[in-house]
Design an enzyme around this catalytic site. Structure first.
Site: not given
Length: 678
Positions: A120, A204, A279, A292, A294, A352
C-alpha cells in the site's frame, strides 16, 4: 513463457476460495492439488481435490504461510502452477518470485507488479508519480506508538491506521483522538504480524461519508489490459465488506469510464498480468481518489462475473499460461445486476463475536434462477478458530437492482445454518433497510444505522400479525401430528381446539412487556384460516403450506398471493420465527393456559457483574491484570485471538481482581470464566 495449458495446479489456500478455483480447474480439465493444515484434514477443499498434502499445524504461520512447504508440495505432486486465492500468500512478492525461480508458474501478477502495487505504501507513491489523486497521509512505515500519534495529529483526526500488507479488514483501525491512535497502532501491528507476517503500518486521512468503489482489471502478458466495470463495496462493518454489488447504484457511465481508464493506466504502468482490483474512495460529487490496488482475486469477484459473463479464475489461468485476452474493452458487457452477501460464522447479537464449532445443519439455497452459493463447508463439518470467519458467499443475479434484492431476500430466508451462529439475520435486515433499498448509503451506513449494535428487536416486521398467524398455524400442525397417535381411547379421541392465545412481547423480538392476541383457526380444503382479534378489528390470514413439525424452513402462501419462507423452531412451549431479518418469539396457548401463564413469576437471570467470561471461543493471548490489583472502568483486562482478529476485554466498572481463572495460551470456550472480581 509457456503457451500450453497446465495439466495440474496447486491451490495454496483453503475454504471457499480453494473450492472455487477447483471448480473452474475441473471445468477446464485441469487436475488439482490441495494443501491443508492439521485442522483442515476433513475440510471440503481437501475432499474436492485430486490430491491433497498436509503442510503443517493449524496456525496459518506454521502451514498456509510457509512458502517452502507449498513449493515442496508442488514438486512432490508435479503441479506446474500455483493459484494463491486471496489472503495468505496471494499478495506476497517473495512467494511469487520463489515460484518463478523454482520453475512454477504463479497464477497471478509478476512479483515486480506485486511489489509496486500490492504494497500500500509503494502503490501510493507510484500513484502520486502518475499524478493520480490520492488521499493525504504519511506514506512511510511508522515504527513507534509515539510517532504514530504525532503523525496522526499532523494529518488531523480522524485518521485511518492501516497495515501495509493488510487486507480483508485485518490490521486496520480508525482513530478519532490520540488514545485511539495509540491503541489502534498497537492492535494493527499485532494483527498484521499474525495475519501477514509484516507489521509495517502507515496512516492516512479518513474521508468521512465516502463510497468504496473498486474497478476490476484484467491484463495479459501481451500488453492488453481491460476494466470489467465497477463494484460497490460501501456496505462495510469495521472496514470489512458485508454486501457487494455490481454495478454501483451511485456511479454513472461517465464516472465509470473515467475510473476504469485510470485503473487501466495504473495497471499498465506496472505491466500488470492477471486479475486485479483498483480501489477508490468516491465523494458525493463523484470525485474519486485512489486507495490501493489488490494484486489478487477479490472475495467479491462473483458479482463481476455475473454482470460480464466471464469466469475470472479461468481468465487468470489462461493469462498465466501465456494466452492473450480473447476480448477487448468494447466487448465487456454490463448485463443486469448482481449482489453478494458474505455469510460469516459470527454472532450478530453478541457484537459479531466469532462463532466456531460443528455445522449441525447446513442447507444453502438451491443454485438456480440466478442464485449461486460459493462455499468451503458442509453439513457436519467444523468451523475452526484459526482462520477467517467465512462460511459461504451468497450471490444473486437479476435483471435490475430491485429483482436482485428480492432474490437475495428469498435466498437468505432459505439459508439454513445450525450449530453455530451466522450473520444471516443481519444480512437480511440490511436488505430490508429503506436506505439500502434506495441506494442511499456510504461506508458509514452500518455504524450510523446501528450505533448500539444489532439486536433481535433492531428489525421490526412490516406485519407482526402475519408472524403470529404463522406461529398459530405451527401450533395447530403440532396438535394435528399428536392427534395421529395410535391407541387413543374410543370415544375420548383428541379434539383440536379452534381458539388460542398468542403471547408475545409488544416489541417484536423480545418477550418483555408481554401482551396477548386472541386467535381462532378454521381448516377447510387444506387452507388454514387464522383470525386475529385486536382493537382494529379482525385480521384474516389464509395459510397454505405443506410444512410438518420438525422442519426448519416453513414455506407458505398467504391469502393466495404472498409467498413467504421463514426459519422456524420450537423450544418447549415457545415458538421462534425469523422472516426477512425480523425475529419473532411467542407462546401459543389455550385461553386457560394464557391466563395461568400471566400469573407465573418471572425468573431473574444470574448476577454475572463480577465475572469476566470469554464472549467467544478463542486463544487467550494475554492477561493484563494481577490478583489483588485495583482496576478502573475501561481498563484492559485480557486479549483473545479468534479467526485472525485480536479482541480486547475491558473492565465495565471499577473493582479489585480476586482470582485469575484461566492461563495465557489456553483455548477458551464461550462463557468460560477468565477473571473474578471481589
Amino acid at each position: 513463457m509457456t503457451t500450453k495449458m497446465f495439466k495440474k495446479i496447486l491451490i495454496a489456500n483453503r475454504g471457499e476460495i480453494a473450492c472455487r478455483v477447483m471448480n473452474t480447474a475441473k471445468k477446464m480439465g485441469i487436475k488439482t492439488v490441495a494443501v491443508y493444515s492439521e485442522a483442515d484434514k476433513e475440510a471440503r477443499h481437501v475432499q474436492l481435490a485430486d490430491e491433497a498434502i498436509c503442510i503443517g499445524p493449524a496456525p496459518s504461520r506454521e502451514s498456509y504461510l510457509v512458502m517452502d512447504r507449498i513449493i515442496q508440495a508442488c514438486k512432490d505432486t508435479g503441479a506446474e502452477a500455483v493459484h494463491p486465492g486471496y489472503g495468505f500468500l496471494s499478495e506476497n512478492e517473495q512467494f511469487a518470485k520463489r515460484c518463478e525461480e523454482e520453475g512454477i508458474v504463479f497464477i497471478g501478477p509478476k512479483h515486480q507488479s506485486i511489489a509496486a502495487m500490492g504494497d500500500k505504501i509503494a502503490s501510493k507513491k507510484l500513484a502520486l508519480e502518475a499524478k493520480v489523486n490520492t488521499i493525504p497521509g504519511y506514506n512511510e512505515a511508522i515504527d513507534t506508538t509515539e510517532e504514530a500519534v504525532k503523525i496522526a495529529q499532523g494529518i488531523g483526526y480522524p485518521v485511518m491506521i492501516k497495515a501495509s500488507a493488510g487486507g480483508g479488514g485485518k490490521g486496520l483501525r480508525v482513530a478519532f483522538n490520540d488514545k485511539e491512535a495509540a491503541e489502534g497502532f498497537a492492535a494493527c501491528k499485532t494483527e498484521a504480524m499474525n495475519s501477514f507476517g509484516d507489521d509495517r503500518i502507515f496512516i492516512e486521512k479518513f474521508v468521512e461519508g465516502p463510497r468504496h468503489i473498486e474497478i476490476q482489471v484484467l491484463g495479459d502478458s501481451h500488453g492488453n489490459v481491460v476494466y470489467l466495470n465497477e463494484r460497490d463495496c460501501s456496505i462495510q462493518r469495521r472496514h470489512q465488506k458485508v454486501i457487494e454489488e455490481a454495478p454501483s447504484p451511485f456511479i454513472d457511465p461517465a464516472t465509470r469510464k473515467a475510473m476504469g481508464e485510470q485503473a487501466v493506466a495504473l495497471a499498465k504502468a506496472v505491466d500488470y498480468q492477471s486479475a486485479g482490483t483498483v480501489e477508490f474512495v468516491v465523494g458525493k460529487d463523484k470525485s474519486f481518489y485512489f486507495l490501493e490496488m489488490n494484486t489478487r482475486l477479490q472475495v467479491e469477484h462473483p458479482v463481476t462475473e455475473s454482470i460480464t459473463g466471464l469466469d475470472l479464475v479461468e481468465q487468470m489461468i489462461r493469462v498465466a499460461a501465456g494466452e492473450k485476452l480473447a476480448f477487448k474493452q468494447e466487448d465487456v458487457k454490463l448485463d443486469g445486476w448482481s449482489m453478494e452477501c458474505r455469510i460469516n460464522a459470527d454472532d450478530p447479537f453478541r457484537n459479531f463475536l466469532p462463532s466456531t464449532g460443528r455445522l449441525v445443519k447446513y442447507r444453502p439455497p438451491e443454485s438456480i434462477n440466478g442464485v449461486r452459493v460459493d462455499t468451503g463447508v458442509y453439513e457436519g463439518g467444523e468451523i475452526p478458530m484459526y482462520y477467517d470467519s467465512m462460511i459461504a458467499k451468497l450471490i444473486v443475479h437479476g435483471k435490475d437492482r430491485t429483482e436482485a434484492i428480492e432474490k437475495m431476500r428469498a435466498a437468505l430466508n432459505d439459508f439454513v445454518i445450525r450449530g453455530i451462529h451466522s450473520n444471516i439475520p443481519f444480512q437480511a435486515a440490511l436488505l430490508q433497510h429503506p436506505r439500502f433499498v434506495n441506494g442511499d448509503f456510504t461506508t458509514g451506513f452500518i455504524a450510523e444505522e446501528y450505533p448500539e449494535g444489532f439486536k433481535k428487536d433492531s428489525v421490526q416486521p412490516a406485519d407482526p400479525k402475519r408472524l403470529a398467524a404463522l406461529a398459530a398455524f405451527m401450533r395447530y400442525r403440532y396438535l394435528e401430528h399428536i392427534k395421529m397417535i395410535d391407541g387413543q381411547l374410543a370415544g375420548h379421541e383428541m379434539v383440536i381446539a379452534k381458539k388460542f392465545v398468542v403471547v408475545t412481547g409488544k416489541k417484536t423480538g423480545s418477550m418483555l412487556d408481554p401482551h396477548e392476541e386472541p386467535v381462532r383457526i378454521e381448516l377447510k380444503d387444506g387452507i388454514y384460516s387464522v383470525y386475529i382479534d385486536d382493537e382494529d378489528g379482525v385480521s384474516r390470514y389464509d395459510i397454505e403450506s405443506s410444512w410438518r413439525p420438525g422442519q426448519i424452513t416453513l414455506h407458505a402462501t398467504i391469502n393466495r398471493t404472498s409467498k413467504v419462507t421463514a426459519q422456524v423452531e420450537r423450544k418447549g412451549v415457545k415458538f421462534y420465527l425469523v422472516l426477512d431479518g425480523a425475529h419473532y418469539e411467542c407462546m401459543v396457548l389455550s385461553p386457560l393456559g394464557a391466563e395461568l401463564q400471566s400469573r407465573m413469576p418471572v425468573k431473574l437471570p444470574p448476577d454475572t457483574s463480577k465475572l469476566v467470561m470469554s464472549p467467544m471461543p478463542g486463544l487467550l493471548t494475554k492477561i493484563a491484570v494481577k490478583v489483588g490489583e485495583a482496576v478502573t472502568a475501561g481498563q484492559k483486562l485480557a486479549s483473545i485471538e479468534a479467526m485472525k482478529m485480536e479482541n480486547t476485554l475491558s473492565a465495565i466498572q471499577d473493582g479489585v481482581v480476586a482470582e485469575i481463572c484461566a492461563k495465557e495460551g489456553e483455548s477458551l470456550a464461550v462463557d468460560q470464566l477468565i477473571i473474578r472480581f471481589e
